[in-house]
Design a protein around this motif. Structure first.
Motif, PDB file in Angstrom:
ATOM      1  N   GLY A 232     109.408  64.902  62.291  1.00  0.00           N
ATOM      2  CA  GLY A 232     110.232  65.774  61.715  1.00  0.00           C
ATOM      3  C   GLY A 232     111.146  64.844  60.484  1.00  0.00           C
ATOM      4  O   GLY A 232     110.825  63.483  60.393  1.00  0.00           O
ATOM      5  N   PHE A 233     112.061  65.232  59.655  1.00  0.00           N
ATOM      6  CA  PHE A 233     112.515  64.543  58.437  1.00  0.00           C
ATOM      7  C   PHE A 233     113.307  63.237  59.192  1.00  0.00           C
ATOM      8  O   PHE A 233     113.261  62.094  58.480  1.00  0.00           O
ATOM      9  CB  PHE A 233     113.349  65.470  57.799  1.00  0.00           C
ATOM     10  CG  PHE A 233     114.213  64.606  57.008  1.00  0.00           C
ATOM     11  CD1 PHE A 233     113.470  64.193  55.649  1.00  0.00           C
ATOM     12  CD2 PHE A 233     115.459  64.435  56.900  1.00  0.00           C
ATOM     13  CE1 PHE A 233     114.380  63.918  54.546  1.00  0.00           C
ATOM     14  CE2 PHE A 233     116.248  63.679  56.064  1.00  0.00           C
ATOM     15  CZ  PHE A 233     115.741  63.367  54.891  1.00  0.00           C
ATOM     16  N   LEU A 234     114.234  63.493  60.142  1.00  0.00           N
ATOM     17  CA  LEU A 234     114.853  62.471  60.654  1.00  0.00           C
ATOM     18  C   LEU A 234     114.020  61.261  61.291  1.00  0.00           C
ATOM     19  O   LEU A 234     114.432  59.919  61.095  1.00  0.00           O
ATOM     20  CB  LEU A 234     115.852  62.754  61.810  1.00  0.00           C
ATOM     21  CG  LEU A 234     117.079  63.728  61.277  1.00  0.00           C
ATOM     22  CD1 LEU A 234     117.878  64.080  62.203  1.00  0.00           C
ATOM     23  CD2 LEU A 234     117.814  62.711  60.175  1.00  0.00           C
ATOM     24  N   ARG A 235     113.053  61.640  61.867  1.00  0.00           N
ATOM     25  CA  ARG A 235     112.019  60.593  62.432  1.00  0.00           C
ATOM     26  C   ARG A 235     111.260  59.763  61.338  1.00  0.00           C
ATOM     27  O   ARG A 235     111.241  58.417  61.570  1.00  0.00           O
ATOM     28  CB  ARG A 235     110.996  61.261  63.493  1.00  0.00           C
ATOM     29  CG  ARG A 235     110.221  60.225  64.004  1.00  0.00           C
ATOM     30  CD  ARG A 235     109.437  60.887  65.023  1.00  0.00           C
ATOM     31  NE  ARG A 235     110.305  61.226  66.242  1.00  0.00           N
ATOM     32  CZ  ARG A 235     109.775  61.208  67.382  1.00  0.00           C
ATOM     33  NH1 ARG A 235     108.680  60.826  67.732  1.00  0.00           N
ATOM     34  NH2 ARG A 235     110.550  61.801  68.370  1.00  0.00           N
ATOM     35  N   GLN A 236     111.228  60.453  60.210  1.00  0.00           N
ATOM     36  CA  GLN A 236     110.354  59.822  59.117  1.00  0.00           C
ATOM     37  C   GLN A 236     111.358  58.839  58.566  1.00  0.00           C
ATOM     38  O   GLN A 236     111.252  57.570  58.204  1.00  0.00           O
ATOM     39  CB  GLN A 236     109.939  60.552  58.080  1.00  0.00           C
ATOM     40  CG  GLN A 236     108.556  61.418  58.443  1.00  0.00           C
ATOM     41  CD  GLN A 236     108.308  62.555  57.510  1.00  0.00           C
ATOM     42  OE1 GLN A 236     108.480  62.256  56.183  1.00  0.00           O
ATOM     43  NE2 GLN A 236     107.809  63.397  58.117  1.00  0.00           N
ATOM     44  N   LEU A 237     112.932  59.404  58.374  1.00  0.00           N
ATOM     45  CA  LEU A 237     113.784  58.482  57.782  1.00  0.00           C
ATOM     46  C   LEU A 237     114.211  57.304  58.637  1.00  0.00           C
ATOM     47  O   LEU A 237     114.336  56.178  58.071  1.00  0.00           O
ATOM     48  CB  LEU A 237     114.951  59.458  57.584  1.00  0.00           C
ATOM     49  CG  LEU A 237     116.127  58.894  56.798  1.00  0.00           C
ATOM     50  CD1 LEU A 237     115.663  58.615  55.191  1.00  0.00           C
ATOM     51  CD2 LEU A 237     117.377  59.691  56.696  1.00  0.00           C
ATOM     52  N   LEU A 238     114.298  57.588  60.128  1.00  0.00           N
ATOM     53  CA  LEU A 238     114.611  56.533  60.862  1.00  0.00           C
ATOM     54  C   LEU A 238     113.744  55.387  60.935  1.00  0.00           C
ATOM     55  O   LEU A 238     113.836  54.071  61.158  1.00  0.00           O
ATOM     56  CB  LEU A 238     115.236  56.814  62.091  1.00  0.00           C
ATOM     57  CG  LEU A 238     116.620  57.825  62.052  1.00  0.00           C
ATOM     58  CD1 LEU A 238     116.865  58.295  63.192  1.00  0.00           C
ATOM     59  CD2 LEU A 238     117.558  56.914  61.294  1.00  0.00           C
ATOM     60  N   GLY A 239     112.309  55.894  60.805  1.00  0.00           N
ATOM     61  CA  GLY A 239     111.152  55.150  61.044  1.00  0.00           C
ATOM     62  C   GLY A 239     111.010  53.889  60.240  1.00  0.00           C
ATOM     63  O   GLY A 239     110.295  52.963  60.027  1.00  0.00           O
ATOM     64  N   ASN A 240     111.658  54.119  58.833  1.00  0.00           N
ATOM     65  CA  ASN A 240     111.534  53.352  57.648  1.00  0.00           C
ATOM     66  C   ASN A 240     112.554  52.256  57.558  1.00  0.00           C
ATOM     67  O   ASN A 240     112.761  51.333  56.797  1.00  0.00           O
ATOM     68  CB  ASN A 240     111.662  53.941  56.473  1.00  0.00           C
ATOM     69  CG  ASN A 240     110.368  54.788  56.076  1.00  0.00           C
ATOM     70  OD1 ASN A 240     109.306  54.361  56.452  1.00  0.00           O
ATOM     71  ND2 ASN A 240     110.407  55.978  55.446  1.00  0.00           N
ATOM     72  N   ILE A 241     113.377  52.267  58.521  1.00  0.00           N
ATOM     73  CA  ILE A 241     114.691  51.519  58.672  1.00  0.00           C
ATOM     74  C   ILE A 241     114.169  49.865  58.544  1.00  0.00           C
ATOM     75  O   ILE A 241     114.594  48.917  58.003  1.00  0.00           O
ATOM     76  CB  ILE A 241     115.551  51.508  59.886  1.00  0.00           C
ATOM     77  CG1 ILE A 241     116.295  52.973  59.600  1.00  0.00           C
ATOM     78  CG2 ILE A 241     116.593  50.273  60.285  1.00  0.00           C
ATOM     79  CD1 ILE A 241     117.018  53.318  60.839  1.00  0.00           C
ATOM     80  N   GLY A 242     113.246  49.517  59.525  1.00  0.00           N
ATOM     81  CA  GLY A 242     112.712  47.978  59.497  1.00  0.00           C
ATOM     82  C   GLY A 242     111.745  47.782  58.406  1.00  0.00           C
ATOM     83  O   GLY A 242     111.415  46.500  58.394  1.00  0.00           O
ATOM     84  N   ASN A 243     111.515  48.558  57.602  1.00  0.00           N
ATOM     85  CA  ASN A 243     110.404  48.385  56.330  1.00  0.00           C
ATOM     86  C   ASN A 243     111.203  47.971  54.966  1.00  0.00           C
ATOM     87  O   ASN A 243     110.725  47.674  54.102  1.00  0.00           O
ATOM     88  CB  ASN A 243     109.420  49.482  56.593  1.00  0.00           C
ATOM     89  CG  ASN A 243     108.702  49.554  57.420  1.00  0.00           C
ATOM     90  OD1 ASN A 243     108.354  48.894  58.225  1.00  0.00           O
ATOM     91  ND2 ASN A 243     108.354  51.022  57.770  1.00  0.00           N
ATOM     92  N   PHE A 244     112.398  47.708  55.033  1.00  0.00           N
ATOM     93  CA  PHE A 244     113.264  47.577  53.893  1.00  0.00           C
ATOM     94  C   PHE A 244     112.953  45.949  53.261  1.00  0.00           C
ATOM     95  O   PHE A 244     113.052  44.991  54.225  1.00  0.00           O
ATOM     96  CB  PHE A 244     114.620  47.671  54.134  1.00  0.00           C
ATOM     97  CG  PHE A 244     115.407  47.481  52.911  1.00  0.00           C
ATOM     98  CD1 PHE A 244     115.409  48.243  51.788  1.00  0.00           C
ATOM     99  CD2 PHE A 244     116.238  46.405  52.741  1.00  0.00           C
ATOM    100  CE1 PHE A 244     116.071  47.960  50.678  1.00  0.00           C
ATOM    101  CE2 PHE A 244     116.928  46.099  51.628  1.00  0.00           C
ATOM    102  CZ  PHE A 244     116.796  47.050  50.518  1.00  0.00           C
ATOM    103  N   ASN A 245     112.486  45.743  52.320  1.00  0.00           N
ATOM    104  CA  ASN A 245     112.378  44.437  51.624  1.00  0.00           C
ATOM    105  C   ASN A 245     113.139  44.390  50.412  1.00  0.00           C
ATOM    106  O   ASN A 245     112.686  44.967  49.375  1.00  0.00           O
ATOM    107  CB  ASN A 245     110.781  44.378  51.398  1.00  0.00           C
ATOM    108  CG  ASN A 245     110.633  42.695  51.000  1.00  0.00           C
ATOM    109  OD1 ASN A 245     111.665  42.047  50.899  1.00  0.00           O
ATOM    110  ND2 ASN A 245     109.211  42.549  50.917  1.00  0.00           N
TER     111      ASN A 245
END
Length: 158
Positions: free
Chosen positions: A136-149
């Motif tokens: 779902g949209f939220l799972r995709q959005l929250l799945g990127n939290i640790g990938n920020f550089n």
């Protein structure tokens, strides 16, 4: 059914009869033709080992598609499809003419294929599959939290 028809007025009987004929006529198959294949006479004018890509284009026209590999060949495809009521359309005939060229762009071979040869020529487009897999949209959005550089931000300096 006959008892019902005998109780109707003549004008109503005519209307019911016309409606039945219209319904029966609507179930007639519809044939559609797609594509273009040069005639045998046009292909006979092409000389293997003599004609080039340009002369083939001049004599038989542009192909439906050309080879996947650069400069590999011309492919002319035609299909006849039967549509019958709500049923899935059925391919009645398909013909493919393949004109291949050598490295110099001279005609090397002319081949004709069809359904009657037992060669099923599937025509479909390849579609790139999405990387999104049942999320779902939220799972995709929250799945990127640790990938920020922060280094990936345009204009940012180290």
């Amino acid at each position: 059914m006959l008892k019902v028809m005998s109780r109707l007025k003549p004008a109503s009987r005519t209307l019911v009869f016309a409606a039945c004929l219209t319904a029966a006529g609507a179930c007639a198959p519809v044939f559609k033709k797609h594509g273009y294949v040069p005639t045998a006479e046009d292909l006979a004018e092409i000389q293997v080992g003599v004609d080039t890509r340009e002369s083939v284009l001049e004599s038989v026209g542009a192909p439906s598609t050309s080879g996947v590999v650069r400069d590999s060949g011309f492919y002319y495809v035609t299909s006849r499809v039967r549509h019958y009521g709500p049923k899935r359309p059925k391919i009645v005939s398909r013909e493919l003419v393949a004109i291949s060229f050598d490295d110099r762009g001279v005609v090397r071979n002319i081949e004709r294929f069809g359904l009657e040869d037992g060669n099923v020529v599937t025509l479909d487009r390849r579609i790139t599959e999405s990387s999104v897999q049942n999320r779902g949209f939220l799972r995709q959005l929250l799945g990127n939290i640790g990938n920020f550089n922060p280094a990936n931000i345009p204009g940012a300096t180290n």
